[in-house]
Design a protein around this motif. Structure first.
Motif, mmCIF file in Angstrom:
data_model
loop_
_atom_site.group_PDB
_atom_site.id
_atom_site.type_symbol
_atom_site.label_atom_id
_atom_site.label_comp_id
_atom_site.label_asym_id
_atom_site.label_seq_id
_atom_site.Cartn_x
_atom_site.Cartn_y
_atom_site.Cartn_z
ATOM 1 N N UNK A 141 0.841 -1.192 0.000
ATOM 2 C CA UNK A 141 0.000 0.000 0.000
ATOM 3 C C UNK A 141 0.879 1.246 0.000
ATOM 4 N N UNK A 142 0.380 2.299 -0.617
ATOM 5 C CA UNK A 142 1.151 3.531 -0.771
ATOM 6 C C UNK A 142 1.718 4.000 0.575
ATOM 7 N N UNK A 143 3.020 3.923 0.678
ATOM 8 C CA UNK A 143 3.768 4.438 1.833
ATOM 9 C C UNK A 143 3.417 3.799 3.178
ATOM 10 N N UNK A 144 2.466 2.889 3.200
ATOM 11 C CA UNK A 144 2.037 2.352 4.491
ATOM 12 C C UNK A 144 3.125 1.478 5.092
ATOM 13 N N UNK A 145 3.560 1.875 6.257
ATOM 14 C CA UNK A 145 4.603 1.119 6.940
ATOM 15 C C UNK A 145 5.971 1.221 6.268
ATOM 16 N N UNK A 146 6.112 2.114 5.305
ATOM 17 C CA UNK A 146 7.428 2.314 4.694
ATOM 18 C C UNK A 146 8.346 3.000 5.703
ATOM 19 N N UNK A 147 9.618 2.684 5.625
ATOM 20 C CA UNK A 147 10.567 3.420 6.456
ATOM 21 C C UNK A 147 10.699 4.819 5.861
ATOM 22 N N UNK A 148 11.266 5.725 6.645
ATOM 23 C CA UNK A 148 11.422 7.103 6.175
ATOM 24 C C UNK A 148 12.129 7.157 4.830
ATOM 25 N N UNK A 149 13.217 6.407 4.728
ATOM 26 C CA UNK A 149 13.995 6.411 3.490
ATOM 27 C C UNK A 149 13.223 5.812 2.327
ATOM 28 N N UNK A 150 12.467 4.751 2.630
ATOM 29 C CA UNK A 150 11.673 4.111 1.571
ATOM 30 C C UNK A 150 10.622 5.068 1.010
ATOM 31 N N UNK A 151 10.041 5.852 1.918
ATOM 32 C CA UNK A 151 9.036 6.823 1.461
ATOM 33 C C UNK A 151 9.653 7.815 0.490
ATOM 34 N N UNK A 152 10.833 8.302 0.839
ATOM 35 C CA UNK A 152 11.492 9.296 -0.012
ATOM 36 C C UNK A 152 11.827 8.693 -1.376
ATOM 37 N N UNK A 153 12.299 7.483 -1.326
ATOM 38 C CA UNK A 153 12.652 6.822 -2.574
ATOM 39 C C UNK A 153 11.407 6.623 -3.441
ATOM 40 N N UNK A 154 10.301 6.321 -2.762
ATOM 41 C CA UNK A 154 9.038 6.152 -3.469
ATOM 42 C C UNK A 154 8.592 7.454 -4.137
ATOM 43 N N UNK A 155 8.867 8.570 -3.488
ATOM 44 C CA UNK A 155 8.526 9.860 -4.092
ATOM 45 C C UNK A 155 9.271 10.046 -5.409
ATOM 46 N N UNK A 156 10.538 9.713 -5.377
ATOM 47 C CA UNK A 156 11.345 9.887 -6.590
ATOM 48 C C UNK A 156 10.902 8.896 -7.672
ATOM 49 N N UNK A 157 10.518 7.703 -7.220
ATOM 50 C CA UNK A 157 9.974 6.734 -8.167
ATOM 51 C C UNK A 157 8.734 7.310 -8.863
ATOM 52 N N UNK A 158 7.836 7.885 -8.067
ATOM 53 C CA UNK A 158 6.626 8.478 -8.648
ATOM 54 C C UNK A 158 6.971 9.612 -9.590
ATOM 55 N N UNK A 159 7.958 10.390 -9.198
ATOM 56 C CA UNK A 159 8.375 11.498 -10.052
ATOM 57 C C UNK A 159 8.881 10.953 -11.392
ATOM 58 N N UNK A 160 9.661 9.894 -11.309
ATOM 59 C CA UNK A 160 10.206 9.305 -12.533
ATOM 60 C C UNK A 160 9.081 8.812 -13.438
ATOM 61 N N UNK A 161 8.045 8.229 -12.814
ATOM 62 C CA UNK A 161 6.914 7.718 -13.593
ATOM 63 C C UNK A 161 6.161 8.854 -14.278
ATOM 64 N N UNK A 162 6.035 9.993 -13.594
ATOM 65 C CA UNK A 162 5.217 11.079 -14.126
ATOM 66 C C UNK A 162 6.018 12.037 -15.006
ATOM 67 N N UNK A 163 7.325 11.946 -14.927
ATOM 68 C CA UNK A 163 8.226 12.726 -15.775
ATOM 69 C C UNK A 163 7.807 14.196 -15.885
ATOM 70 N N UNK A 164 7.867 14.925 -14.763
ATOM 71 C CA UNK A 164 7.365 16.304 -14.751
ATOM 72 C C UNK A 164 8.315 17.287 -15.442
ATOM 73 N N UNK A 165 7.773 18.473 -15.706
ATOM 74 C CA UNK A 165 8.640 19.536 -16.233
ATOM 75 C C UNK A 165 9.359 20.224 -15.091
ATOM 76 N N UNK A 166 8.636 20.358 -13.989
ATOM 77 C CA UNK A 166 9.246 20.980 -12.820
ATOM 78 C C UNK A 166 9.102 20.042 -11.627
ATOM 79 N N UNK A 167 10.229 19.608 -11.105
ATOM 80 C CA UNK A 167 10.191 18.761 -9.923
ATOM 81 C C UNK A 167 10.628 19.562 -8.707
ATOM 82 N N UNK A 168 9.750 19.606 -7.691
ATOM 83 C CA UNK A 168 10.113 20.295 -6.450
ATOM 84 C C UNK A 168 10.370 19.220 -5.403
#
Ligand code: ATP
Ligand code: MG
Lengths: 253, 480
Positions: A141-168
């Motif tokens: 499940x999305x971020x559920x029980x993820x460690x702090x680091x895993x959550x951050x990595x998941x954010x970048x994974x999502x960013x990679x999937x969405x391929x934004x023009x501006x990443x904050x």
């Protein structure tokens, strides 16, 4: 690409951003540093369109469009991505299902058809490898029980999937171990192109060794008070923020 | 005559079988409920005298009962003398093509992902669909009868298998069980009957939806399912398509008998018209559903409730046989002015009986959603186990969620566990989804489906896909 002019924003009647200016061009990486509570996450939230924040003055334009006029999901559709400082858990919704929904919603906004399952799976595999996100995490499940680091990595994974023009990226480096820091930075560098841009909020110069910024800004009390090159980050790491505050006071006098 | 033709003829001349006469007056019973009404119904249906006596007995019982009051439901009480208890089943209004069907309904179908042929059947489009469905129904029936499985309307069962009906009717839900079961017993119109012979594993989901060509079952529906020793059946009731009905009051009874080592899985998706935003015109749904488990048998109820203005429903299990298992998985969604009071009763009588309850209540708008559950462990139920989990999810600030767990335990060796949580869909979660490009309505659907996941996982595959979309649709516009 992004033009912020005289931006003032408040929450619950308290002014946090007090006339902020920032301009980001395609192909650039901007680092934003600043003491706790100076308004970095507030800036990220305002850019992403969080309702609780009220913009009282100034303007934000993204690729010529008035960003402040758009709903959060429309901003995402336009290509604005925010990697959260504190990613939210959504129990029972699998990571894959979540990102698939997101990818297709963004595509719909852009007038593109849904991805075929096969195309989606190929993309998924590729991006999963990019940030070395284990298959196990993808199925949880999305971020559920993820460690702090895993959550951050998941954010970048999502960013990679969405391929934004501006990443904050709001403190994506906090809580990452050395290896994860390298992997996440590598991911961002791979995504970097002449057409997109990144705004990286961080407290540590270490991240900037990996993701090399074109500019470093200091955000203090709701304003960008100093802009420099990569070296400014080193100086801040060494000396903290006091000297900047002093500098500012001297200027006032 | 070819088998297929026979079925077509049966289907098209069905009205006669039910005593349809061209004389308008005799088509309907008089308004109101008296012994004569019941005699009239029974006669029209050409019922054996034992069944008439049974109905009359139920009527006497009902007359002495009072309509119950529940703490968390309020609605204007129906006037029982103002109801027509028998109307010869009329064929549904037929359309020539989908173009004639209410576009709103079609829109919903489309969004639910109902295949076009099914859309036609559900909306009552004529000719080709009927043909189609007949052929589906034929192959379906052939397969079942090879295995000795009986799956037919209740009326048909009364005529064809009276010994089974007589033996089991009222054996799980006695007439005097409650006000509405008594009423149903007196005046029930029709319903479904199912018998699975010893050791037979029914190879397909039995869906009431497939029993097309069959007249409207009316507001007092009765279902009887008998799973003989060592048999298995998965039974689906209802469909996700929105259902409207002129009759405001619905009081159904479902009885399940799982004999030794049998397993029955009963899944429901209920989507009766909930009324408009102000709650006007919605259906009142008062249902009594109960199963009895003999040795080593198992009954599993799964329900997704999104419709009705008022729902009152407690699918229950009597765990009579040793080592029998009862399960209840429920999702109940209320929006706008809807009221739902649902839950289950698990009655542990046998040794080492086990029950599991997972209830997910979702309330939005100004709705009220209550879980009411009873776990009862009798003296002799050595080693009984129960686990209950009741989670409520609130959307917005004007709705209510209530949990009333009752536990009566008379055996010290029993273990009864209860967990309950209440949460709100957080602004944080919604914003997170929005930031990823997901619109709020869709985000709610996603979050709600996540919340219900371990219930939805129990639904048969196709049902689950439709039910998921149904959840999204029924909560549309509930935020912002
Ligand atoms: N809901 C709120 N109500 C009142 N004050 C708030 C609220 N949210 C944030 N603030 C205040 O706004 C200020 C800026 O917060 P913000 O999160 O933007 O800081 P930050 O620069 O990201 O800090 P950090 O480095 O700790 O992440 C803080 O003083 C914080 O307490
Ligand atoms: Mg912050």
């Amino acid at each position: 690409m992004l033009k912020i002019k005289g931006l003032k924003a408040e929450i619950e009647g308290k002014e946090i951003l007090k006339g902020l200016n920032l301009e980001v061009n395609p192909g650039e990486v901007h680092a934003i540093m600043g003491p706790n509570g100076s308004g970095k996450s507030t800036l990220a939230s305002v850019l992403a369109g969080r309702e609780e924040y009220e913009v009282t003055a100034g303007s934000v334009h993204f690729e010529g469009k008035d960003l402040l006029e758009l709903a959060p999901e429309e901003r995402a559709g336009e290509g604005v991505f925010l990697a959260f400082q504190y990613p939210v858990e959504i129990p029972g919704v699998s990571n894959i299902n979540f990102i698939k929904t997101a990818v297709n919603e963004v595509r719909e906004y852009r007038g593109l058809p849904n991805l075929e399952t096969k195309e989606f799976m190929t993309l998924l595999k590729e991006k999963q490898q990019l940030v070395e996100l284990s298959g196990k995490l993808a199925n949880r499940s999305v971020n559920e029980g993820f460690s702090g680091g895993e959550k951050k990595r998941n954010e970048i994974f999502q960013m990679a999937m969405l391929d934004p023009k501006l990443g904050v990226l709001d403190e994506t480096d906090s809580g990452l171990d050395i290896d994860a820091l390298r992997i996440v930075s590598h991911g961002v560098n791979e995504l970097k192109s002449k057409d997109n841009a990144f705004v990286v909020v961080t407290h540590y110069q270490r991240l900037l060794d990996y993701i090399v910024p074109d500019y470093v800004h200091v955000l203090l009390d709701g304003k960008i008070v100093k802009t420099g090159s990569k070296e400014l980050a080193l100086e801040l790491e060494e000396k903290g923020y006091d000297w900047i505050i002093k500098e500012l006071e001297e200027e006032k006098l | 005559m070819k088998e297929e033709d026979k079925i077509i003829e049966e289907a098209t001349s069905g009205e006669y079988k039910y005593g349809f006469v061209s004389d308008i007056e005799s088509e309907k019973s008089q308004k109101g409920l008296t012994e004569d009404t019941i005699r009239f119904i029974s006669e029209k249906k050409n019922e054996p005298s034992w069944l008439l006596d049974w109905r009359l007995k139920a009527f006497k019982v009902w007359e002495q009962m009072e309509e119950p009051d529940w703490a968390h439901i309020s609605y204007p009480k129906p006037d029982f003398q103002d109801i027509i208890y028998y109307a010869a089943p009329k064929p549904k209004k037929k359309y020539e093509s989908l173009d004639e069907v209410d576009p709103e309904i079609l829109k919903t179908f489309e969004r639910l992902g109902v295949p076009i042929e099914e859309q036609k059947a559900l909306a009552g489009v004529a000719v080709d669909v009927v043909m189609d469905s007949v052929s589906v129904a034929t192959t379906f029936k052939d397969k079942l009868s090879e295995l000795g499985i009986i799956f037919c309307s209740f009326s048909e069962a009364v005529q064809e298998h009276p010994e089974l009906v007589q033996k089991y009717i009222g054996s799980v839900v006695p007439q005097r069980d409650n006000f509405y079961s008594a009423l149903n017993s007196a005046v029930f119109s029709d319903g479904s009957f199912c018998y699975i012979p010893k050791g037979v594993r029914c190879p397909m989901e039995l869906s009431t939806y497939f029993r097309i060509n069959e007249a409207n079952t009316g507001q007092f529906e009765r279902t009887l399912i008998i799973a003989d020793e060592g048999s298995y059946v998965s039974y689906l009731e209802g469909c996700t398509a929105p259902q409207r009905d002129e009759n405001q009051l619905h009081a159904a009874v479902v009885e399940i008998i799982a004999l030794d080592r049998a397993e029955v899985k009963y899944s429901t998706v209920q989507n009766w018209y909930p009324g408009d935003k102000k709650g006007r015109g919605g259906i009142y749904n008062f249902v009594t559903k109960r199963g009895i488990c003999h040795h080593h048998s198992k009954i599993s109820w799964t329900q997704v409730e999104t419709g009705s203005a008022v729902t009152w429903k407690y699918p229950s299990c009597i765990l009579k046989g040793d080592h029998s298992v009862g399960e209840f998985f429920s999702v109940a969604v209320t929006n706008n002015m809807q009221q739902a009071d649902t839950g289950t009763k698990m009655i542990h009588l046998g040794k080492n009986t086990k029950s599991t309850i997972v209830s997910k209540g979702i309330s939005a708008g100004k709705s009220q959603n209550s879980y009411r559950g009873l776990v009862k462990v009798a003296k002799g139920a050595q080693g009984a186990r129960n686990f209950s989990q009741c989670d409520s999810l609130l959307i917005g600030a004007k709705c209510g969620a209530h949990t009333f767990p009752y536990i009566e335990c008379q055996n010290k060796s029993a273990k009864v566990e209860h967990e309950a949580t209440t949460s709100k869909i957080g602004e944080d979660q919604l914003f997170y989804c929005n930031q990823r490009g997901i619109k709020t309505d869709k985000a709610i659907g996603l979050i709600v489906n996540g919340f219900c996941k371990n219930v939805m996982d129990n639904l048969p595959m196709e049902f689950a896909i439709e039910a998921k979309k149904l959840l999204e649709i029924s909560l549309e516009g509930s935020v912002g």
